[in-house]
Each structure stands twice: as structure tokens, then as C-alpha cells.
Write a protein that holds these residues in place. Structure first.
Motif, PDB file in Angstrom:
ATOM      1  N   THR A   1      -5.656   0.355   5.244  1.00 46.85           N
ATOM      2  CA  THR A   1      -4.676  -0.600   5.771  1.00 46.85           C
ATOM      3  C   THR A   1      -5.324  -1.621   6.691  1.00 46.85           C
ATOM      4  O   THR A   1      -5.010  -2.820   6.631  1.00 46.85           O
ATOM      5  CB  THR A   1      -3.571   0.145   6.548  1.00 46.85           C
ATOM      6  OG1 THR A   1      -3.178   1.311   5.831  1.00 46.85           O
ATOM      7  CG2 THR A   1      -2.370  -0.742   6.784  1.00 46.85           C
TER       8      THR A   1
ATOM      9  N   PRO B   1      -0.441   4.943   3.292  1.00 44.13           N
ATOM     10  CA  PRO B   1      -1.504   4.396   4.134  1.00 44.13           C
ATOM     11  C   PRO B   1      -2.229   5.424   5.002  1.00 44.13           C
ATOM     12  O   PRO B   1      -3.334   5.159   5.479  1.00 44.13           O
ATOM     13  CB  PRO B   1      -0.768   3.370   5.006  1.00 44.13           C
ATOM     14  CG  PRO B   1       0.645   3.849   5.046  1.00 44.13           C
ATOM     15  CD  PRO B   1       0.889   4.441   3.682  1.00 44.13           C
TER      16      PRO B   1
ATOM     17  N   VAL C   1       3.698  -1.314   3.686  1.00 43.08           N
ATOM     18  CA  VAL C   1       3.210   0.039   3.398  1.00 43.08           C
ATOM     19  C   VAL C   1       4.400   0.956   3.176  1.00 43.08           C
ATOM     20  O   VAL C   1       5.432   0.830   3.837  1.00 43.08           O
ATOM     21  CB  VAL C   1       2.319   0.588   4.534  1.00 43.08           C
ATOM     22  CG1 VAL C   1       1.063  -0.255   4.683  1.00 43.08           C
ATOM     23  CG2 VAL C   1       3.067   0.657   5.853  1.00 43.08           C
TER      24      VAL C   1
ATOM     25  N   GLU D   1       0.845  -1.191   0.000  1.00 43.26           N
ATOM     26  CA  GLU D   1       0.000   0.000   0.000  1.00 43.26           C
ATOM     27  C   GLU D   1       0.881   1.241   0.000  1.00 43.26           C
ATOM     28  O   GLU D   1       1.781   1.377   0.825  1.00 43.26           O
ATOM     29  CB  GLU D   1      -0.930   0.028   1.214  1.00 43.26           C
ATOM     30  CG  GLU D   1      -1.868   1.242   1.189  1.00 43.26           C
ATOM     31  CD  GLU D   1      -2.732   1.367   2.432  1.00 43.26           C
ATOM     32  OE1 GLU D   1      -3.572   2.287   2.473  1.00 43.26           O
ATOM     33  OE2 GLU D   1      -2.557   0.563   3.371  1.00 43.26           O
TER      34      GLU D   1
END
Length: 271
Positions: free
Chosen positions: A57, A51, A69, A48
Motif C-alpha cells: 500500500t 492491504p 483498499v 488493493e
């Protein structure tokens, strides 16, 4: 039901920072739709970007064994473990996604990249990622609707341009759904949309010189009111147009990706 952590940045004591382009997603229905679109499996290699306050998340980390992340804001990165239900599954990288080498995360399997991208860096970040498309399975992003429409546009439309041609050269691009400004805190001044990019393992169409294709596409769309003959003067003669099978009196928004590749391959001199 996915576990949602739709937090208010003011309640969290975090002031959205304009220099990072921060707008925090808080609408649970939108978050659920994004997670359903991604459809993560437990052993997926999910990354990701940005986040934020972990609104996306949290539900993602409940579906996978490990979630990486990439966050530029140190304060947000430091607070992430306390905002997610399974902090032991979280791998936090404090870095600028524009400069980060994502290949180091794809040692055992391709990446599935997701994120609510900062609007101010979206275009260079997308190109940074598609250039590493051989290590990416798919990407699900949210951007302003206008940009998503340009990315997924077909020829003969007002939104068709350089982004459409070049991103569709590298990926299959799919418009998924619209997201209203009220889904964010603070709300942006634009409507957003979620879309999917799937990099081609083998491109269905291959240019002889990809750098030249990119330069040609960028050049003609800066002069989109001109005919191709005028905008490519000195780069492509009548024989070149004939070889490419493209009408020199056409304008760039009418050309398919295949026609742009034919023009690039037929250029007398490179850009």
C-alpha cells in the motif's frame, strides 16, 4: 525509488490470523518488482485487496492520487492510515472482497486491482472479479506458484485444467515472476508467484452459453483420465463431436479453449 513500508507483524503487535489466510509480505525487492509490474499512473483507479500491514500500500499510494483498499480485518483496517505516507489519499473499505460489489468503485474509470490474495479464497475471488471484468482494466495478484501455473497453463500440460480454460476465456493471463516463502512473515509452506490478468473488452472467442461452458469444463476435468466420449455420454453424440470438430477419443487436457467452446455449443443437452 518507491517508498517501502515493509513491516514485521510482530513489531506491529499484530498476530497473523489463520482464518483470514494472513501472510505478510516484507521483502523490499519483491515489493518493488510488484509495483514496477503494475506501473501505476497518478490518475489510475487502483484498488488493493487485503492491504495487511501496508507493505504494498505504501509504495502504491505514493504513485496515485487516490488508492482504495478492501480489508476484512478490522484491526488492520484501523491501523492503515498510520502506516502509509499519504493517508489523505486512502479510501478504506472494511468488507469481504468475496461479497463486495466492485462496480461501485468504477463510476468514472475502470479499476486496476492488485493484491497478495489469501490463498484460502483465491479461486472464488478470481471468478468473482472476472465476472465483473467489464469494469476492470487489469489485475496483478500474488498466489501460490502452483495455482498461478495452472491459471496460465497451455493445453497438453499437467497443470492445464478448469482454472486455465475458464480464466483464459475471460482474460489474457500472464505469469510474471516467482516469490520465495521467505519474502513473507510468517513464511507460507509454498512458493508464490505474481501474475497478471487483463479482462477482454471483447472476448476473442464467445460461447453461446457461458454457464454451460463452465459446467462442461468443470465436468470433464473431474474425469480427466476418461475420453471425452465417455465423460460426455448423454450430453454429446457422435454428430455433436463431428460438428465441433473434436476427436471423441481425446482427453480434456489436449483441448484448446476454442475446442471447449465448440463442444459446449454442440451439446445435445445443457449441463
Amino acid at each position: 525509488m518507491y517508498q517501502i513500508n515493509a513491516l514485521n507483524p510482530k513489531q506491529e503487535g499484530h498476530q497473523a490470523r489463520k482464518r483470514f489466510g494472513q501472510n505478510f509480505l516484507h521483502d523490499q525487492r519483491v515489493i518493488e518488482k510488484i509495483v514496477r509490474a503494475v506501473n501505476p499512473r497518478h490518475d489510475d483507479n487502483v484498488v488493493e485487496i487485503g492491504p495487511g500491514l501496508a507493505a504494498l500500500t505504501s509504495p502504491l499510494i505514493g504513485e496515485v492520487d487516490r488508492l482504495t483498499v478492501v480489508e476484512l480485518d478490522r484491526d488492520l483496517a484501523a491501523g492503515l492510515p498510520s502506516r502509509v505516507p499519504y493517508p489523505d489519499r486512502l479510501n478504506i473499505i472494511e468488507a469481504d472482497a468475496l461479497k463486495f460489489d466492485f462496480a461501485q468503485l468504477a463510476l468514472d474509470k475502470p479499476l486496476r486491482v492488485v493484491g497478495n490474495l489469501p490463498y484460502n479464497i483465491s479461486t472464488p475471488l478470481l471468478f468473482h472479479l472476472v465476472e465483473q471484468g467489464d469494469i476492470i482494466q487489469d489485475m496483478h495478484f500474488m498466489l501460490q506458484k502452483e495455482v498461478v501455473e495452472r491459471i496460465t497453463a497451455a493445453p497438453n500440460s499437467k497443470t492445464y485444467g478448469r482454472l486455465s480454460v475458464m480464466l483464459q476465456y475471460y482474460c489474457k493471463a500472464t505469469y510474471l515472476f516467482e516469490v520465495p516463502a521467505g519474502a513473507f512473515n510468517p513464511p507460507p509452506k509454498v512458493t508464490s508467484a505474481v501474475f497478471r490478468l487483463e479482462p477482454y473488452a471483447e472476448k476473442p472467442l464467445q460461447a453461446q452459453n457461458e454457464a454451460n461452458l463452465s459446467a462442461l469444463v468443470g465436468h470433464v476435468f473431474t474425469q480427466r483420465r476418461k475420453t471425452l466420449r465417455n465423460s460426455l455420454k448423454g450430453k454429446l453424440d457422435d454428430d455433436g463431436f463431428a460438428k465441433a470438430g473434436v476427436d471423441p477419443m481425446a482427453r480434456p487436457e489436449t483441448l484448446s479453449l476454442a475446442q471447449f467452446i465448440a463442444l459446449s455449443d454442440a451439446c445435445v443437452t445443457l449441463f
